[in-house]
Enzyme design. Structure first.
Site, PDB file in Angstrom:
ATOM      1  N   ASP A   1       9.330  16.000  11.546  1.00 47.40           N
ATOM      2  CA  ASP A   1       9.004  15.770  10.131  1.00 47.40           C
ATOM      3  C   ASP A   1       7.495  15.853   9.921  1.00 47.40           C
ATOM      4  OD1 ASP A   1       9.488  15.265   7.491  1.00 47.40           O
ATOM      5  OD2 ASP A   1      10.018  13.149   7.733  1.00 47.40           O
TER       6      ASP A   1
ATOM      7  N   VAL B   1       5.518  -0.807   2.322  1.00 47.76           N
ATOM      8  CA  VAL B   1       4.505  -0.852   3.382  1.00 47.76           C
ATOM      9  C   VAL B   1       3.356  -1.722   2.859  1.00 47.76           C
ATOM     10  CG1 VAL B   1       2.982   0.522   4.863  1.00 47.76           C
ATOM     11  CG2 VAL B   1       5.162   1.482   4.093  1.00 47.76           C
TER      12      VAL B   1
ATOM     13  N   GLY C   1       8.020   3.201   1.829  1.00 47.58           N
ATOM     14  CA  GLY C   1       8.664   4.023   2.849  1.00 47.58           C
ATOM     15  C   GLY C   1      10.138   4.199   2.546  1.00 47.58           C
ATOM     16  N   ASN C   2      10.820   4.908   3.422  1.00 46.80           N
ATOM     17  CA  ASN C   2      12.258   5.144   3.230  1.00 46.80           C
ATOM     18  C   ASN C   2      13.066   3.869   3.354  1.00 46.80           C
ATOM     19  OD1 ASN C   2      12.248   7.855   2.810  1.00 46.80           O
ATOM     20  ND2 ASN C   2      12.170   8.331   5.002  1.00 46.80           N
TER      21      ASN C   2
ATOM     22  N   ILE D   1       0.817  -1.216   0.000  1.00 47.69           N
ATOM     23  CA  ILE D   1       0.000   0.000   0.000  1.00 47.69           C
ATOM     24  C   ILE D   1       0.849   1.263   0.000  1.00 47.69           C
ATOM     25  CG2 ILE D   1      -2.125  -0.920   1.043  1.00 47.69           C
ATOM     26  CD1 ILE D   1      -1.086   0.056   3.761  1.00 47.69           C
TER      27      ILE D   1
END
Ligand code: ADP
Length: 406
Positions: free
Chosen positions: A270, A162, A157-158, A154
């Site tokens: 962030d 995910v 990410g870094n 879905i």
């Protein structure tokens, strides 16, 4: 064969390699080694690939011990970690006939070896004097990788992809962040930091941690599934549908989450629409704690490489000085993103020119149809002096009052 001691204190990186490095294949079978009916990874004192930093946190009292797996130079090793005059880490050795030992007699399984060390109260090595007193069992957060079934990707990410996933035990839908196996240990440690921070929090506007999977690679963070996904995408996709009250509601939710974080001395660092999630009731949850710090003030010492410049307060950009009032600045940008329905701030400006202009006093104009009081609040969040910015408590109160008037 003698036992190798990996290090003598938690912060050191002293490495004494085992004299005869054990091949990966052999160790794989050590993890699978059955003790009675159970493979090693099912033992409650086996903590899988939990990084050393986390391990050391768990070993509090003299004699506390646990067993874990570590990967060094592509080779997997099973390590006994003990709190004893600092922290000591011993690699479990295998004999030519597949038994396991430290300095004493060999045993057919790792469990038997550990039980022997524990019950005999003999030091693991003469030199260390370390005696096993209390096994440290897995925390309720430490799930087994097999407890979750990955269903569909879905997001990205870094650290890795995910997934939407399901918990085997309760059938609950969850979101799972994975960490690429190829990343260096340092990155894996950073990845798990988010889990460590999130596990202390419980608030409807903060994404909830369900657990971490560290029994084997890939390590994963399991969180509540927030079905609407990223707030930024949601704003962009549904731009024409929002009422002013709905947008204010999103600001209020984010302020509630941030007020909670501020009360816990957590600086997010962030905060941005891309890092908020939205559920079916349009409720916003703060997510992505990868850069967060639990401190009243945090001075960056490791460079400012990946800083989201357009969201970051001037004192953090210029002096590396972070407080919750920097999050307040970012919150002002988040408000702007919400009322512009997902536009990019300072569009048409590079990071460096936005930074220069802000230092010279420039502030973004209000997005179309922003209630004037909400814009006034944005401008207060963007006060050059951090002390002139409102705290989240005040922000929440103001937004809540404005919403009641709508
Ligand atoms: P990273 O911290 O590695 O950058 P993110 O937290 O930004 O990863 O997650 C990447 C994407 O995955 C998000 O933009 C979102 O679309 C999706 N995602 C992350 N966490 C969840 C969650 N709990 N529920 C639903 N979607 C999520």
């Amino acid at each position: 064969m003698s036992t190798s001691e990996l290090s003598t204190c938690s912060s050191s990186t002293l490495e004494l390699r085992p004299k005869a490095p054990v091949r990966k294949k052999r160790i794989r079978s050590m993890v699978m080694s059955f003790t009675g009916n159970r493979p090693l990874y099912e033992e409650e004192w086996f903590h899988g690939v939990l990084p050393r930093e986390e391990v050391v946190r768990l070993l509090k009292n003299k004699g506390d011990f646990l067993v874990r797996e570590t990967i060094r130079n592509d080779e997997s090793q099973i390590v006994l970690s003990v709190s004893w005059n600092g922290h000591k880490h011993f690699i479990i050795q295998t004999t030519a006939d597949g038994h396991y030992r430290f300095e004493g007699p060999p045993f057919p399984s790792i469990k038997e070896l550990i039980m022997h060390q524990h019950q005999s109260e003999l030091p693991v090595t003469v030199k260390s004097g370390a005696i096993l007193r209390r096994p440290v069992l897995r925390e309720r957060w430490e799930l087994s990788n097999d407890d979750v079934i990955l269903l569909e990707k879905i997001g990205r990410g870094n650290f890795g992809d995910v997934y939407k996933a399901k918990l085997k035990s309760t059938k609950q839908d969850v979101a799972v962040k994975t960490c690429r196996m190829t990343l260096p240990e340092e990155q894996k440690r950073k990845f798990l930091q988010e889990g460590r921070i999130l596990k202390q929090y419980d608030h409807p506007n903060i994404v909830k941690l369900i657990g971490i999977c560290v029994q084997k690679q890939p390590i994963m963070i399991v969180m509540e599934l927030v079905p609407g996904g990223s707030l930024l995408n949601f704003l962009r996709k549904n731009a024409n549908t929002f009422t002013s009250k709905q947008l204010m509601g999103m600001c209020k939710d984010a302020a509630a989450g941030m007020r909670y974080l501020e009360s816990k001395n957590c600086i997010h660092r962030d905060l941005a629409a891309r890092n908020c999630l939205i559920d079916f009731e349009n409720s916003v949850k703060i997510s992505d704690f990868g850069m967060s710090r639990e401190e009243e003030e945090y001075i960056v010492s490791d460079g400012m490489k990946q800083i989201p410049v357009k969201w970051t307060a001037p004192e953090a950009l210029n002096f590396g000085k972070y407080t919750s009032l920097c999050d307040v600045w970012s919150y002002g940008i988040l408000m702007w993103e919400i009322f512009s329905k997902g536009n990019t701030p300072y569009s048409g400006m590079s990071n460096s020119s936005a930074r220069e202009r802000i230092d010279a006093g420039y502030r973004m104009p209000a997005p179309e149809n922003t209630p004037p009081e909400m814009y006034r609040l944005m401008l207060k969040c963007w006060s050059a002096e951090p002390e002139s910015r409102p705290h989240f408590d005040e922000i929440y109160t103001v937004v809540e009052a404005l919403m009641l008037r709508e």
